[in-house]
Design a protein around this motif. Structure first.
Motif, PDB file in Angstrom:
ATOM      1  N   ASP A  81       6.919   7.014  -0.188  1.00 43.02           N
ATOM      2  CA  ASP A  81       6.830   6.438  -1.098  1.00 43.02           C
ATOM      3  C   ASP A  81       7.830   6.873  -2.140  1.00 43.02           C
ATOM      4  O   ASP A  81       8.204   6.624  -3.302  1.00 43.02           O
ATOM      5  CB  ASP A  81       5.499   6.259  -1.997  1.00 43.02           C
ATOM      6  CG  ASP A  81       5.014   7.870  -2.120  1.00 43.02           C
ATOM      7  OD1 ASP A  81       5.713   8.726  -1.728  1.00 43.02           O
ATOM      8  OD2 ASP A  81       4.197   8.014  -2.979  1.00 43.02           O
ATOM      9  N   GLU A 130       0.849  -1.095  -0.053  1.00 43.49           N
ATOM     10  CA  GLU A 130      -0.035  -0.069  -0.303  1.00 43.49           C
ATOM     11  C   GLU A 130       0.824   1.181   0.017  1.00 43.49           C
ATOM     12  O   GLU A 130       0.416   2.465  -0.307  1.00 43.49           O
ATOM     13  CB  GLU A 130      -0.901   0.017   1.085  1.00 43.49           C
ATOM     14  CG  GLU A 130      -0.274   0.103   2.473  1.00 43.49           C
ATOM     15  CD  GLU A 130       0.035  -1.157   3.141  1.00 43.49           C
ATOM     16  OE1 GLU A 130       0.237  -1.551   4.265  1.00 43.49           O
ATOM     17  OE2 GLU A 130      -0.039  -2.396   2.289  1.00 43.49           O
ATOM     18  N   LYS A 131       2.005   1.052   0.284  1.00 45.32           N
ATOM     19  CA  LYS A 131       2.941   2.290   0.117  1.00 45.32           C
ATOM     20  C   LYS A 131       3.992   2.459  -0.832  1.00 45.32           C
ATOM     21  O   LYS A 131       4.757   3.187  -0.959  1.00 45.32           O
ATOM     22  CB  LYS A 131       3.859   2.276   1.478  1.00 45.32           C
ATOM     23  CG  LYS A 131       3.015   2.484   2.914  1.00 45.32           C
ATOM     24  CD  LYS A 131       3.942   2.540   4.001  1.00 45.32           C
ATOM     25  CE  LYS A 131       3.333   3.063   5.155  1.00 45.32           C
ATOM     26  NZ  LYS A 131       4.052   3.268   6.397  1.00 45.32           N
TER      27      LYS A 131
END
Length: 407
Positions: A334, A190-191
């Motif tokens: 990120d 998710e990152k």
């Protein structure tokens, strides 16, 4: 730290890699003799070509490596880089001609150094206030590796000039197998962010990261420092031979001593200095130490004076982790891989250009028949370059002080 076992594994990975790299440095003059590029002056030039070729590939591919680690995770990219380094060492062990050495260096440069992803990994598992000190642990681990690597390389040189390369290949290969089964992934799905063709353009990636608030000045300082500091890996072995007729064993011992100093600075001095003085003042201390160290090596003519100058020079190794920590704390999760890729890419650009700039100067001033015999001339130029970054650091400090002053 969020995940101490993972941090220790990353440090162990860097240690093994540093040992492999450190094995080679004392052998560069003998390696150049082996492929027909002998002599301190000529060997330094051809050794510089090898370093510049490796660095050119790193400059082009480091942003790709960093971007891929942001997209697919740190573990697969890290293991691929280690496997490529193992292949490079095998090629260097087999090489009897210069072009094969060049092929090996190009492969290693394309893969990128393990420290790109390893540093992003540490950023993932460290709190913001811990990052500068943890990045210092990377430098300390390299220091320990440079204690063991050059010492082992100098000893193995007595057996064969190829023996250190086989040892380095074995260490890198064993590390790949170890990491395959043990290393956890630090960047959850998710990152992660998508990898785009724009990420493959080193100039576009550098420009993108440079536009992040507050990053441009420390990035410029780090680039100039890395360019100037390339005088050590580029010329140390050749300088030691030209000035003092050092053997491979003595060159290895001097590098090992430097490694001890770096390890002590990064583990004992840097964390305390950060608490006492703050990151910007420590950055100034590091740069001033670099200036004094380079002046010392530029002018020293007695071998016994190398030791005290080396102590001062070791303090300059606080500069990269502090500058990297400043930038990492200004960058989103990120984009940590991209940031480390840009930092590595600029370091590679410095490594491409610095040998081309410094080795002809060394050749000109190390010729016994030259009007001025001064093999340390490149160190004096490096001192001037480091001194030129001090106004930038002062500007950074004033900008930060102004931002923190209540209106």
């Amino acid at each position: 730290m969020k995940n101490p076992p993972a941090v220790w594994f990353i440090l162990a990975t860097i240690l093994i890699d540093a040992i492999g790299v450190g094995l080679i440095f004392p052998l560069m003059p003998d390696l150049m003799d082996r492929v027909g590029a002998g002599g301190a002056a000529n060997g330094a030039v051809w050794g510089g070509v090898l370093m510049a070729s490796y660095a050119a590939m790193q400059f082009l591919f480091s942003p790709i490596v960093g971007g891929l680690s942001d997209a697919f995770g740190r573990k697969p990219v890290l293991l691929f880089a280690l496997a490529a380094l193992a292949l490079d060492y095998v090629l260097m062990a087999l090489a009897g001609v210069f072009w094969l050495l060049l092929v090996g260096r190009l492969i290693a440069g394309i893969a990128g150094a393990t420290h790109i992803t390893a540093t992003a990994y540490l950023a993932d598992v460290s709190r913001p206030e811990e990052r500068a000190a943890n990045f210092g642990l990377i430098g300390a681990t390299f220091g320990v590796g440079f204690v063991l690597g050059p010492a082992i390389g100098g000893l193995l040189a007595g057996i064969s000039v190829t023996a250190p390369f086989w040892v380095a290949a074995a260490l890198a290969g064993a590390n790949v197998i170890f990491g395959l089964f043990v290393l956890p992934e630090s960047l959850p799905p998710e990152k992660r962010r998508a990898f785009t063709l724009r990420d493959a353009n080193p100039f576009a990636t550098i420009a993108k990261i440079g536009r992040l608030p507050g990053v441009a000045l420390p990035l410029a300082v780090l680039f100039v420092f890395e360019f100037a500091n390339m005088v050590y890996p580029t010329l140390w072995a050749f300088w030691g031979r030209a000035m003092f007729d050092w053997s491979a064993t003595m060159i290895g011992a001097s590098l090992a001593a430097y490694g001890v100093g770096v390890a002590l600075v990064q583990t004992l001095v840097l964390p305390r200095f950060l608490r006492w003085f703050g990151d910007h003042r420590v950055l100034i201390i590091g740069l001033v130490s670099g200036v004094l160290g380079c002046i010392g090596f530029g002018l020293v003519h007695s071998a016994w004076l190398v030791a005290p100058v080396l102590v001062i020079a070791c303090l300059s190794d606080m500069t990269p982790p502090v500058a990297t920590g400043l930038m990492s704390n200004m960058t989103e999760e990120d984009k940590q891989g991209a940031l480390q890729g840009v930092i590595a890419s600029l370091g590679s650009l410095a490594a491409v250009t610095a040998p081309v700039f410094m080795t002809p100067m060394f050749r000109a001033f190390s010729d016994p028949e030259a009007p001025i015999f001064l093999p340390g001339a490149p160190f004096l130029v490096a001192a001037l370059l480091m001194a030129a970054t001090l106004p930038l650091v002062i500007a950074m400090s004033r900008r930060r002080a102004g931002a923190s002053t209540p209106a």
